[in-house]
Write an enzyme that holds these catalytic residues in place. Structure first.
Site, PDB file in Angstrom:
ATOM      1  N   THR A 147       0.814  -1.221   0.000  1.00  0.00           N
ATOM      2  CA  THR A 147       0.000   0.000   0.000  1.00  0.00           C
ATOM      3  C   THR A 147       0.848   1.273   0.000  1.00  0.00           C
ATOM      4  OG1 THR A 147      -1.416   1.347   1.435  1.00  0.00           O
ATOM      5  CG2 THR A 147      -0.173  -0.365   2.509  1.00  0.00           C
ATOM      6  N   GLU A 149       0.337   3.607   1.855  1.00  0.00           N
ATOM      7  CA  GLU A 149       0.500   4.043   3.249  1.00  0.00           C
ATOM      8  C   GLU A 149       1.913   3.760   3.753  1.00  0.00           C
ATOM      9  OE1 GLU A 149      -1.636   5.526   5.807  1.00  0.00           O
ATOM     10  OE2 GLU A 149      -2.417   6.261   3.920  1.00  0.00           O
ATOM     11  N   TYR A 175      -1.078   0.538  10.817  1.00  0.00           N
ATOM     12  CA  TYR A 175      -1.426  -0.158   9.560  1.00  0.00           C
ATOM     13  C   TYR A 175      -0.255  -0.095   8.569  1.00  0.00           C
ATOM     14  CZ  TYR A 175      -3.458  -0.759   4.912  1.00  0.00           C
ATOM     15  OH  TYR A 175      -3.692  -1.153   3.613  1.00  0.00           O
ATOM     16  N   LYS A 179       1.932  -3.249   7.209  1.00  0.00           N
ATOM     17  CA  LYS A 179       1.977  -3.528   5.771  1.00  0.00           C
ATOM     18  C   LYS A 179       3.419  -3.520   5.251  1.00  0.00           C
ATOM     19  CE  LYS A 179      -2.081  -4.234   3.899  1.00  0.00           C
ATOM     20  NZ  LYS A 179      -2.330  -5.336   2.948  1.00  0.00           N
TER      21      LYS A 179
END
Ligand code: F7E
Length: 349
Positions: A147, A149, A175, A179
């Site tokens: 991701t 992010e 998160y 990830k």
């Protein structure tokens, strides 16, 4: 021995003889989510046999999944339970695995960091180990849902040109950190065991299947309800963060293309444009003829995150040139599609 010498005998395909159009066994985690729905639709249309990993003793999404996609085989399992993943891999005997399962809400991950780590981080390791321990490192291609992010949106990280596969990582949430672990352990299995593991570094991708807890769908659903007189206000957090938003259906096709490529690699999927949450709100309200949108929007302090990703902008050049990946829906088309869907949904109630 050449194929001609094996008259009448069908040679077992080797990894080098991958045929993208031959029907495959495909195991998908996170199949009840937005991307899982798009992927299941695409795989079934292609004639693949789809196995969906679904967690929970009494998960209401299991029934919904079976209603929407009657051809799918549901396998009960959980990314945090290694033995359930081994069982799932043995049942599905997959040519392809798409690991889309995650605790995927960034705000929620601040409140449930340990769970996020277990599912979105260690869950990737558990799944890769299930492939390795069942002796399928040569057979099964593995897609890891990484991701944007992981980039974190900080200034020093070349945001002007857009983040690409070489940009530095600096995740800003539990998160994003989880990830990033998943991303690196996936790369590690590629390097250590020669597995076909590809990571898609996907920027925000949205659509009518998006959950109401994410800002785009919360906006289009709220705007539809306000225009129909069913709701007075839309409660949101910060409006200044900028995101690179695309349509989930286009991005899921990119995931599939990554696994059909002749070698495993990492690819950024993005639109190459960035817009603020405020831009999204304004355009969604404009589509239902409301220009004074500020009268309908209030700030909800509960939506403000302990750390924010200020701006995300991706550079999808590598996926475009290597995979011939293309997007059919732009920013304006995405918002229209979502508002139209939510107007129809709310009018039919
Ligand atoms: O927030 C702001 C919020 O939750 C977008 C996930 O799919 O994409 C997604 O992560 C922005 C943030 O998505 C509200 O603070 C304002 O700046 O829709 P979101 P996200 O955090 O960008 C990445 C690529 C993923 O991988 C994730 O899994 O909008 N915002 N007001 C709000 N956000 C929410 N959710 N709700 C609000 O009321």
């Amino acid at each position: 021995m050449s194929a001609g010498m094996l008259a009448g005998i069908e040679a077992a395909p080797t990894p080098n003889e991958w045929n993208p159009v031959a029907p495959k066994n495909v195991l998908v985690s996170g199949i009840t989510g937005q991307d899982g729905g798009h992927l299941a639709e695409q795989l079934i249309a292609q004639g693949d046999r789809v196995f969906g990993l679904v967690r929970g003793q009494h998960n209401p999404r299991k029934q919904l999944l079976e209603l929407e996609f009657p051809g799918i085989t549901v396998i009960e399992g959980d990314l945090t339970d290694p033995s359930s993943l081994i069982r799932a891999v043995e049942i599905a005997d997959p040519d392809e695995i798409y690991n889309l399962g995650a605790v995927s809400h960034v705000g929620y991950s601040f409140k449930n960091p340990t769970l996020t780590e277990e599912v979105s981080g260690k869950g990737v390791l558990n799944f890769l180990e299930a492939v390795r321990l069942t002796g399928r490192t040569d057979k099964t291609r593995f897609y890891q849902a990484s991701t944007s992010e992981m980039f974190g949106g900080l200034d020093y990280n070349r945001p002007g040109a857009g983040y690409d596969e070489e940009s530095l990582f600096h995740p800003r949430s539990p998160y994003g950190v989880a990830k990033l672990y998943g991303h690196w352990i996936a790369r590690n299995y590629r390097e250590s065991y020669g597995m076909f593991v590809s990571c898609g570094i996907l920027f925000n991708h949205e659509g009518e299947r998006r959950g109401l807890e994410f800002v785009t769908r919360k906006i289009t659903h709220g705007v539809a309800r306000i225009s129909l007189g069913l709701q007075d206000k839309l409660l949101l957090g910060d409006l200044w963060p900028k995101r690179d938003w695309g349509y989930a259906g286009d991005y899921v096709d990119g995931m599939w293309k990554m696994l059909q490529h002749h070698e495993p690699d990492d690819f950024v999927l993005a639109s190459g444009q960035t817009h603020s949450v405020e831009d999204f709100v304004r355009q969604a309200f404009a589509l239902v003829g409301i220009e004074n949108w500020r009268d309908f929007v209030e700030q909800d302090p509960a939506m403000i995150r302990p750390a924010e990703v200020d701006i995300l902008l991706g550079n999808p050049s590598k996926a475009e040139s290597t995979l011939q990946w293309e997007r059919k829906v732009n920013f304006e088309g995405l918002i229209k599609r979502m508002v139209d869907h939510d107007l129809a949904l709310e009018s039919s109630k």
